[in-house]
Design a protein around this motif. Structure first.
Motif: not given
Length: 102
Positions: A34-51
């Motif tokens: 699970v990734i906290d999309m509101t507070h985790d500063k690495y969340a966007g990077t993780a989403l981009k990698a998955y995309a």
């Protein structure tokens, strides 16, 4: 022990909304991250990698993830209204104020 010393541990209990995680179903004993999309500063990077990883098989999902990643970019608010490079990723975002996908 602080969170940055714990490593990977069970923090959330995830249940699928389609019922497939119920006892006896296909996803009963699946593991989830699970990734906290509101507070985790690495969340966007993780989403981009998955995309990037799923784009060939799931192009619509990849597009949606990239658009959503842009909404959680920490540079978005500080650069509100400006077009240009989003330093969180290695490209220009499509669908956001930071410009077009290169």
């Amino acid at each position: 022990m602080s969170d940055n010393e714990k490593g990977l541990y069970e923090k959330f209990k995830v249940e699928r909304t389609d019922g497939k995680s119920a006892p006896g179903k296909k996803h009963e004993n699946c593991d989830y991250f699970v990734i906290d999309m509101t507070h985790d500063k690495y969340a966007g990077t993780a989403l981009k990698a998955y995309a990037r990883a799923c784009r060939k098989e799931y192009p619509t999902l990849a597009d949606d993830l990239e658009k959503f990643a842009c909404t959680v970019c920490p540079y978005r608010k500080q650069n509100e209204g400006q077009h240009g490079w989003c330093h969180m990723f290695e490209h220009f975002h499509s669908g956001c104020e930071f410009g077009e996908l290169s």
